[in-house]
Design a protein around this motif. Structure first.
Motif, PDB file in Angstrom:
ATOM      1  N   GLU A  85      -0.185   3.993  -0.472  1.00 45.08           N
ATOM      2  CA  GLU A  85       0.290   2.916   0.414  1.00 45.08           C
ATOM      3  C   GLU A  85       0.787   1.725  -0.404  1.00 45.08           C
ATOM      4  O   GLU A  85       1.809   1.122  -0.070  1.00 45.08           O
ATOM      5  N   ASP A 109       6.409 -10.984   4.625  1.00 42.84           N
ATOM      6  CA  ASP A 109       6.470 -10.966   6.092  1.00 42.84           C
ATOM      7  C   ASP A 109       7.096  -9.669   6.607  1.00 42.84           C
ATOM      8  O   ASP A 109       6.639  -9.098   7.600  1.00 42.84           O
ATOM      9  N   GLN A 110       8.128  -9.205   5.954  1.00 46.21           N
ATOM     10  CA  GLN A 110       8.796  -7.972   6.373  1.00 46.21           C
ATOM     11  C   GLN A 110       7.865  -6.772   6.204  1.00 46.21           C
ATOM     12  O   GLN A 110       7.835  -5.878   7.050  1.00 46.21           O
ATOM     13  N   THR A 112       4.594  -6.746   6.358  1.00 47.18           N
ATOM     14  CA  THR A 112       3.442  -6.782   7.274  1.00 47.18           C
ATOM     15  C   THR A 112       3.848  -6.849   8.742  1.00 47.18           C
ATOM     16  O   THR A 112       3.009  -6.645   9.620  1.00 47.18           O
ATOM     17  N   SER A 113       5.099  -7.077   9.017  1.00 48.16           N
ATOM     18  CA  SER A 113       5.562  -7.278  10.394  1.00 48.16           C
ATOM     19  C   SER A 113       5.426  -6.010  11.246  1.00 48.16           C
ATOM     20  O   SER A 113       5.646  -4.891  10.768  1.00 48.16           O
ATOM     21  N   ASP A 114       5.069  -6.237  12.523  1.00 45.11           N
ATOM     22  CA  ASP A 114       5.036  -5.108  13.469  1.00 45.11           C
ATOM     23  C   ASP A 114       6.436  -4.547  13.694  1.00 45.11           C
ATOM     24  O   ASP A 114       6.603  -3.371  13.995  1.00 45.11           O
ATOM     25  N   ALA A 115       7.446  -5.403  13.568  1.00 45.80           N
ATOM     26  CA  ALA A 115       8.834  -4.959  13.720  1.00 45.80           C
ATOM     27  C   ALA A 115       9.386  -4.448  12.387  1.00 45.80           C
ATOM     28  O   ALA A 115      10.508  -3.956  12.328  1.00 45.80           O
ATOM     29  N   GLY A 116       8.591  -4.590  11.323  1.00 45.69           N
ATOM     30  CA  GLY A 116       9.023  -4.160   9.997  1.00 45.69           C
ATOM     31  C   GLY A 116       8.295  -2.912   9.545  1.00 45.69           C
ATOM     32  O   GLY A 116       8.200  -1.920  10.275  1.00 45.69           O
ATOM     33  N   ASP A 117       7.697  -2.985   8.360  1.00 43.89           N
ATOM     34  CA  ASP A 117       7.076  -1.812   7.751  1.00 43.89           C
ATOM     35  C   ASP A 117       5.629  -1.568   8.167  1.00 43.89           C
ATOM     36  O   ASP A 117       5.089  -0.495   7.905  1.00 43.89           O
ATOM     37  N   LYS A 118       4.974  -2.556   8.740  1.00 41.68           N
ATOM     38  CA  LYS A 118       3.597  -2.442   9.236  1.00 41.68           C
ATOM     39  C   LYS A 118       2.577  -2.082   8.157  1.00 41.68           C
ATOM     40  O   LYS A 118       1.611  -1.366   8.409  1.00 41.68           O
ATOM     41  N   PHE A 119       2.777  -2.573   6.934  1.00 41.74           N
ATOM     42  CA  PHE A 119       1.788  -2.372   5.882  1.00 41.74           C
ATOM     43  C   PHE A 119       0.641  -3.347   6.105  1.00 41.74           C
ATOM     44  O   PHE A 119       0.810  -4.410   6.717  1.00 41.74           O
ATOM     45  N   SER A 120      -0.519  -3.020   5.581  1.00 47.81           N
ATOM     46  CA  SER A 120      -1.653  -3.937   5.662  1.00 47.81           C
ATOM     47  C   SER A 120      -1.355  -5.159   4.794  1.00 47.81           C
ATOM     48  O   SER A 120      -0.528  -5.113   3.872  1.00 47.81           O
TER      49      SER A 120
END
Length: 182
Positions: A85, A109-110, A112-120
């Motif tokens: 990850e 931000d990108q 971690t974003s829900d609209a982005g990559d959703k990484f922790s």
């Protein structure tokens, strides 16, 4: 000599002829090796050497061109203990830096974003900490894009670069970009 032949038995004559034939074969072998070396074999060897030199020169040129093309790209810090990850987040961060010229905060931000990559948050922080990017150059490239594509003034570009709703570059990075606009 004919007298000498008459005195020799058939077996001796046969042995002498055999010896002469063996000598003749050896001479022919030596001649054929020389012809091959300077004929087909020599040409083949020369062609192989030329091809090897050409390949070496081509590889050197390709490496130089590749370095020139990628001179402004970010680098990643190698870590053998990274999780899959973390490596995926780092690769995404590199892409955002190299293609979209994003700031460190913008990349985080990108990622971690829900609209982005959703990484922790942990994986995204790992990525921005291990990405070796020139954020001043990223800010300059973004600024040039704003001027060219949106006809923005230098003041508007500066505001966009530091805005929390915009690019989130630091004031130092934004000032560098504005100062270096043409």
């Amino acid at each position: 000599m004919t007298n000498e032949r008459k005195n020799l038995t058939n077996e001796e004559l046969l042995e002498r002829q055999q010896q002469q034939f063996e000598n003749y074969k050896q001479e022919q072998k030596k001649k054929s090796k020389k012809k091959w070396l300077f004929g087909c074999g020599g040409c083949l060897g020369l062609i192989i050497i030329i091809v090897i030199k050409f390949a070496a020169c081509s590889a050197t040129m390709v490496n130089e061109v590749d370095k020139e093309i990628n001179k402004d790209t970010s680098e990643v810090e190698k870590d053998n203990n990274a999780t899959s990850e973390q490596n995926a987040a780092l690769n995404s961060a590199k892409t955002y830096s190299d293609t979209m010229h994003m700031s460190k905060a913008g990349i985080y931000d990108q990622l971690t974003s829900d609209a982005g990559d959703k990484f922790s948050a942990k994986d995204a922080q790992y990525a921005v900490d291990h990405l070796k990017a020139n954020y001043k150059e990223n800010a300059l490239k973004a600024a040039k894009s704003y001027v060219k594509d949106q006809n923005m003034s230098k003041d508007a570009v500066y505001d966009q670069l530091i805005s929390n709703a915009g690019d989130k570059f630091t004031e130092e990075e934004a000032q560098y970009a504005v100062d270096n606009l043409e």
